[in-house]
Design an enzyme around this catalytic site. Structure first.
Site, mmCIF file in Angstrom:
data_model
loop_
_atom_site.group_PDB
_atom_site.id
_atom_site.type_symbol
_atom_site.label_atom_id
_atom_site.label_comp_id
_atom_site.label_asym_id
_atom_site.label_seq_id
_atom_site.Cartn_x
_atom_site.Cartn_y
_atom_site.Cartn_z
ATOM 1 N N ASP A 211 1.140 -1.500 -0.123
ATOM 2 C CA ASP A 211 -0.119 -0.147 0.148
ATOM 3 C C ASP A 211 0.151 1.206 -0.189
ATOM 4 O O ASP A 211 1.946 1.620 0.008
ATOM 5 C CB ASP A 211 -1.359 0.162 0.786
ATOM 6 N N HIS A 538 0.549 -9.038 -3.119
ATOM 7 C CA HIS A 538 0.125 -8.399 -2.406
ATOM 8 C C HIS A 538 0.953 -7.125 -2.647
ATOM 9 O O HIS A 538 1.773 -6.619 -1.612
ATOM 10 C CB HIS A 538 -0.779 -8.337 -0.941
ATOM 11 N N ASP A 586 -0.425 -17.515 -3.619
ATOM 12 C CA ASP A 586 0.707 -16.949 -4.000
ATOM 13 C C ASP A 586 -0.614 -16.162 -4.486
ATOM 14 O O ASP A 586 -1.322 -16.462 -6.128
ATOM 15 C CB ASP A 586 1.621 -17.230 -4.930
ATOM 16 N N GLU A 595 2.008 -10.390 1.144
ATOM 17 C CA GLU A 595 1.652 -8.895 0.890
ATOM 18 C C GLU A 595 4.189 -9.308 0.783
ATOM 19 O O GLU A 595 4.554 -10.345 1.622
ATOM 20 C CB GLU A 595 2.230 -8.208 1.426
#
Length: 732
Positions: A211, A538, A586, A595
């Protein structure tokens, strides 16, 4: 990131892709089609029961010729099994029988172990065959980790915030600079409503994970490990500083005369410094805990596409001490390259230390806000210890030494089975006190404590059928388990650097086998390494699985690894009842196990560099892989006056010599007598004069100089010299 993603929509360049919480359309795995039965339970989830390939699990990248070579075979057979090592032509080059190890609780499998370490011939395309099943191919070679050392560090440049990522430097990964908007970027960020009356320019730094958040406590351990990876080259006999030098990482700063690894670390350090509360404001000197969007962005969203409001969260004692520790560390490491930045860092470190002591119990909530992880930590005694240790190592001031000795972490057993992490950092202080030259009177005990920690992790590894130095007593794997595995390996590697005992080096090599394929899933967790490797970590911008026009994560990116918590919707649907090693998918939406983060790649880079440095291991070397030097070095200092005596302890004359070491900070060699001197950063090289070019057997020569010292920084005697390139520990 440490919080669930609840958004059900993913923004793409062409519109909105609706992804239901339990949908399978976005799932992709390199091992083939995946049958899904969300209601199933058991040690091995349905999706993996016939979907992990050969029962023979190896390090899919490779093994050092003189290092250990082990594999795990999944088998219920109680008797030993014959094995054959085959070369690329299919010829058997070694054979033997396996050792049954019984039930492995971390996978729910019965396993055998194969040891083929006796075979040392370099080559590619090897396979291990057991019961008619062949493993994935692998290499035996001295250079198998050279590329990973660089790739794991190159991960950080495209993770940068506030700078255009050059496609020329990272083909396929170029993108506009993120978060430079004056309205919603990081140039002028407001505080969480009602918590402060100012704005800060906090552009730069690394995006923490998948993020766009930036967190001081996670950034702290990450930048520490990069700087520590470089600092190790000053004290470890097998370390090769040139491999981390200027021009090694292809970043914008390459060619500026500063080691690239320090340039990359500085990008994060500048951000951490910017998070400090300005003078004259309430809580001045404290450090804001984090900055991120006021709510979660969708997947995928590239950083420059993010239009959500950015918010500064209140200061915390933990964040403040992270800055105190890392800024103190940066002060000594950058002193030879940029004295002004070093001085700025030390000033900030001291201000942060004073502020933390004045406000010792300001804690961040583990659930503070949306749009980013909480990173709550209500025990900061370990952060105090780490910060005091780094400040002492840099300044030599007694106040910090006293704090170190008064801390329960100084003599307590800090080597927890789960490993150190962003919220357990006393180990960082202990490791640096053991390895960075200093004058603590109990230094020998500190170094021995690291060895004791390494013994603990080595025993765990030896007891594990997969050779894993991580075995939680409750058999519950943590979020980011791969990072914890690697951090335990850092302790073993440090013990090797201290003692030269090959068993610790071999433990590191075996631990890396797990990361690169010797595991229950028969998978490498590093993108681009191994036949079957994770590549859907991720991320909001490495989201090829969601938008084929976007790239997968860069080569050398580590996946978080098995996580028994199964906090994301993909894991809840597919991994119900999983044994720990099977709690992984995955999938780009599987943030709980898959992540990418800056603090998982930092130990990967540290360990990859350590292993790459071991390529010189051979029978004629001593246990630490060192060619013994035919000399003895005696180092004496009286105040700033230094005398070095070199004695030829070999049987033949030395005709021409150099003596090299690295200063701990920005010390200088002044008024030199008996040699010539050249300097590159912290590294000093003395060379002979015509008058003392030849040193006969038993003969001694003397060199003298006056040591210049940076203001406010300690001077500790170097602990590693290289005489004509061969390492020597000096006597005093």
């Amino acid at each position: 990131m440490r919080a669930a993603v609840t958004a059900a929509t993913a923004l793409t360049a062409t519109g909105l892709m609706v992804i239901a919480p339990t949908a399978t359309a976005a799932y992709a795995d390199t091992t083939g089609p995946v049958p899904v039965n969300a209601g199933s339970s058991g040690a091995v989830p349905d999706m993996y029961k016939s979907n992990t390939g050969s029962r023979v699990r190896v390090n899919q990248v490779g093994y050092l010729p003189a290092g250990p070579k082990n594999a795990t075979v999944v088998s219920d057979d109680p008797a030993a099994l014959p094995w054959q090592l085959k070369n690329a032509a299919g010829a058997t080059v070694a054979s033997g029988t396996s050792t049954p190890r019984g039930l492995d609780v971390s996978s729910g499998q019965k396993a055998h172990v194969v040891d083929f370490g006796g075979y040392t011939t370099p080559g590619t395309g090897y396979t291990l065959v057991v019961g008619g099943e062949a493993s994935h191919t692998f290499t035996i070679g001295a250079d198998v980790y050279d590329k990973l050392r660089q790739d794991s560090l190159k991960f950080y440049y495209p993770q940068r915030s506030g700078i255009t990522i050059s496609d020329a430097l990272r083909p396929g990964y170029g993108r506009p600079a993120g978060h430079l908007s004056k309205k919603t970027g990081d140039i002028s960020v407001p505080c969480l409503k009602g918590t402060c009356d100012y704005r800060l320019n906090v552009k730069g730094g690394w995006y923490d994970a998948g993020d766009q958040g930036k967190y001081v406590v996670n950034g702290g351990i990450s930048v520490y490990q990069l700087m520590n990876e470089f600092e190790r080259t000053k004290t470890a006999p097998t370390a090769d500083a040139a491999k981390l030098g200027d021009g090694t990482l292809a970043i914008p700063e390459s060619g500026n005369g500063v080691p690239d690894i320090l340039d990359e670390a500085r990008w994060e350090m500048e951000f951490l410094l910017s998070m400090q509360v300005p003078a004259g404001k309430p809580l001045a000197g404290m450090v804001h805990h984090k900055i991120h969007d006021e709510s979660w962005t969708a997947l995928p969203t590239l950083p420059h596409q993010d239009t959500k409001q950015r918010v500064l969260y209140p200061p915390s004692t933990a964040a403040t001490l992270n800055l105190a520790a890392t800024a103190a560390q940066a002060a000594r490491l950058f002193a030879p390259y940029d004295p002004a930045f070093a001085a700025k860092s030390l000033t900030a470190a001291k201000a942060a230390w004073a502020a933390a002591k004045a406000h010792p119990a300001i804690y961040a909530s583990p659930d503070s806000g949306t749009g980013g992880g909480g990173y709550g930590d209500n025990d900061v005694s370990d952060e105090f210890y780490w910060a005091a240790a780094e400040l002492y190592l840099t300044t030599g001031e007694q106040q910090y030494a006293d704090f170190v000795h008064a801390s329960p972490h100084h003599t307590g057993d800090i080597w927890r089975e789960r490993g150190f992490s962003w919220d357990h950092v006393a180990q960082l202080g202990r490791l640096d006190l053991a390895t960075v030259p200093n004058k603590l009177p109990d230094r020998d005990a500190i170094r021995q404590s690291v060895v004791q920690g390494a013994e603990k992790y080595l025993a765990t590894l030896r007891a594990h059928p997969y050779g894993l130095p991580y075995a939680p007593a409750d058999n519950v794997y943590d979020w980011g388990s791969n990072g914890l595995v690697l951090n335990n390996m850092v302790v073993m590697a440090t013990a090797f650097d201290i003692t030269g005992d090959a068993k610790y080096r071999d433990g590191v090599l075996q631990g890396m086998d797990y990361i690169l394929g010797r595991n229950a899933l028969n998978r490498s967790y590093v993108t681009g390494y191994g036949t079957v490797a994770s590549h859907n970590q991720h991320s909001r911008w490495y989201a090829h699985q969601l938008d084929k026009r976007l790239p997968s994560p860069p080569t050398g990116t580590l996946a978080g690894g098995p996580n028994s918590g199964n906090e994301d919707d993909v894991a809840k649907a597919k991994l119900k009842g999983c044994a720990p090693q099977f709690c992984y998918v995955d999938d780009v939406m599987a943030f709980a196990s898959n992540e990418l983060t800056i603090n998982w790649n930092s130990p990967l880079a540290w360990i990859s560099s350590f292993i790459a440095d071991q390529k010189g291991i051979a029978d004629q070397h001593d246990a630490a892989g060192r060619q013994p030097a035919p000399a003895q070095v005696l180092y004496r200092d009286s105040g700033s006056n230094v005398t070095i005596e070199i004695t030829n302890t070999g049987p033949t004359p030395v005709d021409g010599w150099t003596l090299q070491w690295a200063f701990s900070a920005g010390q200088t060699v002044d008024q030199l007598a008996g040699a010539t001197v050249t300097r590159s950063g912290a590294t000093v090289t003395l060379a002979n004069l015509d008058a003392n070019r030849v040193i006969r057997p038993g003969e001694k020569i003397t060199i003298g100089y006056v040591e210049g010292r940076p203001a406010g920084q300690a001077s500790a005697a170097p602990e590693l010299f290289r005489f004509n390139g061969a390492p020597i520990s000096p006597t005093r």
